[in-house]
Design a protein around this motif. Sequence first.
Motif, PDB file in Angstrom:
ATOM      1  N   ALA A 126      43.045  41.698  46.748  1.00  9.45           N
ATOM      2  CA  ALA A 126      42.501  41.048  45.544  1.00  9.45           C
ATOM      3  C   ALA A 126      40.995  40.844  45.659  1.00  9.45           C
ATOM      4  N   VAL A 127      40.565  40.360  46.836  1.00  9.26           N
ATOM      5  CA  VAL A 127      39.123  40.098  47.011  1.00  9.26           C
ATOM      6  C   VAL A 127      38.342  41.411  46.992  1.00  9.26           C
ATOM      7  N   LEU A 128      38.882  42.431  47.718  1.00 10.80           N
ATOM      8  CA  LEU A 128      38.211  43.736  47.721  1.00 10.80           C
ATOM      9  C   LEU A 128      38.144  44.304  46.307  1.00 10.80           C
ATOM     10  N   GLY A 129      39.258  44.135  45.580  1.00  7.00           N
ATOM     11  CA  GLY A 129      39.314  44.634  44.203  1.00  7.00           C
ATOM     12  C   GLY A 129      38.249  43.989  43.339  1.00  7.00           C
ATOM     13  N   PHE A 130      38.091  42.649  43.504  1.00  4.95           N
ATOM     14  CA  PHE A 130      37.068  41.953  42.733  1.00  4.95           C
ATOM     15  C   PHE A 130      35.685  42.498  43.066  1.00  4.95           C
ATOM     16  N   LEU A 131      35.437  42.699  44.398  1.00  7.40           N
ATOM     17  CA  LEU A 131      34.118  43.201  44.805  1.00  7.40           C
ATOM     18  C   LEU A 131      33.875  44.601  44.233  1.00  7.40           C
ATOM     19  N   PHE A 132      34.937  45.427  44.241  1.00  8.56           N
ATOM     20  CA  PHE A 132      34.813  46.791  43.728  1.00  8.56           C
ATOM     21  C   PHE A 132      34.524  46.770  42.230  1.00  8.56           C
ATOM     22  N   PHE A 133      35.242  45.859  41.535  1.00  8.70           N
ATOM     23  CA  PHE A 133      35.023  45.671  40.100  1.00  8.70           C
ATOM     24  C   PHE A 133      33.571  45.272  39.843  1.00  8.70           C
ATOM     25  N   PHE A 134      33.091  44.346  40.673  1.00  9.71           N
ATOM     26  CA  PHE A 134      31.726  43.866  40.518  1.00  9.71           C
ATOM     27  C   PHE A 134      30.726  44.997  40.749  1.00  9.71           C
ATOM     28  N   ALA A 135      31.042  45.854  41.739  1.00  7.32           N
ATOM     29  CA  ALA A 135      30.150  46.988  42.016  1.00  7.32           C
ATOM     30  C   ALA A 135      30.086  47.915  40.800  1.00  7.32           C
TER      31      ALA A 135
END
Lengths: 342, 174
Positions: free
Chosen positions: A282-291
């Motif tokens: 979930a956290v990685l996904g959020f960071l990827f989304f943010f990128a």
Amino acid sequence: MEIPYELIEKTILVVIVFTVSLLTAMYSTYGERKISAFFQDRIGPNRAGPFGLLQPLADGAKLIFKEEIIPISSNKFLFILGPSISMMTACLTSAVIPWGTYLEIGGRAVEMQVTDINIGILYVFAIVSIGVYGVMIGGWASNNKYSLMGALRASSQMISYEIAMGMSIVALIMTTGTMSLKEIVAQQAEGHWNIIYQPLGFFIFLICAFAELNRTPFDLPECEAELVGGYHTEYSSMKLGLYLFAEYVNMFVSSAVMSALYFGGYDIPFIEYLGLSSNVVAVLGFLFFFAKIVLFIFFFMWIRWTVPRFRYDQLMHLGWRILIPMAIINVILTGVFILFTK
Amino acid sequence: MSNILFFFIFFSVQTIGSAVVILFTRNVMYAVTALLSSLLGVAALFVLAGADVLGVIQIIVYIGGVLVLTLFGVMYTYQSPKRYQESIPHKKSVFILIPLLFVLVLLVQALPLLPMIDDPYQHASKVEVTGMLWLTEYLPIFEWIGFLLLVVLIGAGWIGSTLVQEDKSKGEQV
């Protein structure tokens, strides 16, 4: 008494989403100045803090402490209402964007979306259509020719491009079969991003997003060469700041909407093979989304400092004679495709 | 008082209060702004009644379409905002008393009905039901209306274009 966990979770999430969008918008202004400096072979802001990183704070402080001028011939109530509507609508849209899957905290699955409504896309669209009132009311209330012309341009431009934008979304809804943003993102898991199925739709949506944001090459409502400042000519101090800031918040939100609709949102292809725990995903996904969002914001700035402004008749020509027919053709093609494949 | 009732009263006051402003103001822009607020209130009431699709369509069609065009017309018939300055006697008391009066009336009206409107909002969305009805039972009606609007559009375009041609020919004569 039962503890209202959901209320607490949602309140915290709202605060986080609000802070993140405002902070991103704040540093977008810094990014814009650095990127424009790079494009024009300058250095850009470098005095406030290391690499000029405190520049947005300095700008904000300047805007807040500047003398506030409300023209005596303006309509005071509507003059204040204009920037308020702009800022409010800019912040409202982020409520339906799914920022990630879910976090497991103390045995509870906490959704990373403020609210999942079945009509998510329609909601985004409705809020965008209210946003034009901020510009129109503010421009009219200023009692200034340039402001009025800027407001007229803004409204006609936004109405024209909303149609093509809506049609491109219709084609997207036809392929996804749902209007909930959460489901649309969930359907794109494992790399089945909508951009593969809707390249033309995305292209139309992107151009319309530029027009809705009033950014170059479609920044006719505020083009300084003809209209001084356009609809915000008479504004000063933080009211001007709110107008400018709303544009950056809008840019952040529309980047998020585009990433969610066409680029899989928080989806990272092939991450399920790594066998990570759901919280990490979930956290990685959020960071990827943010990128993805930051990439889109960079794209917006790249275009702004590369492509010159359209002439007004060219703008209308592009909207009504090219984008809308293209969007209709896209809908028909999607329909034919669905008919023969499903 | 249940949450739903609170929001119902809030949005009712917004809707009716804005409608009253439209009736009594002499400033066109105030009227448009009040209409915006009134339509938003109606959309919120639709959502409270469980008609989420209708609420959003209300915003998109009436606020995003019809009202923007109205505002457009108002702006083209531009007059100085100074001309619209109006002096309301006892401004503050009027602006506080009238909403209060509405709240009172609504409370008196709504309180006896409290058990009836405890939770009118069904959490199930109406998207699918509405969509199915649109594309089955009501499809012919919408097709006919669409056809009618197409005729109107073509007619308007034709009238506009001939007027433009006349203007051009006049210009040439001069």
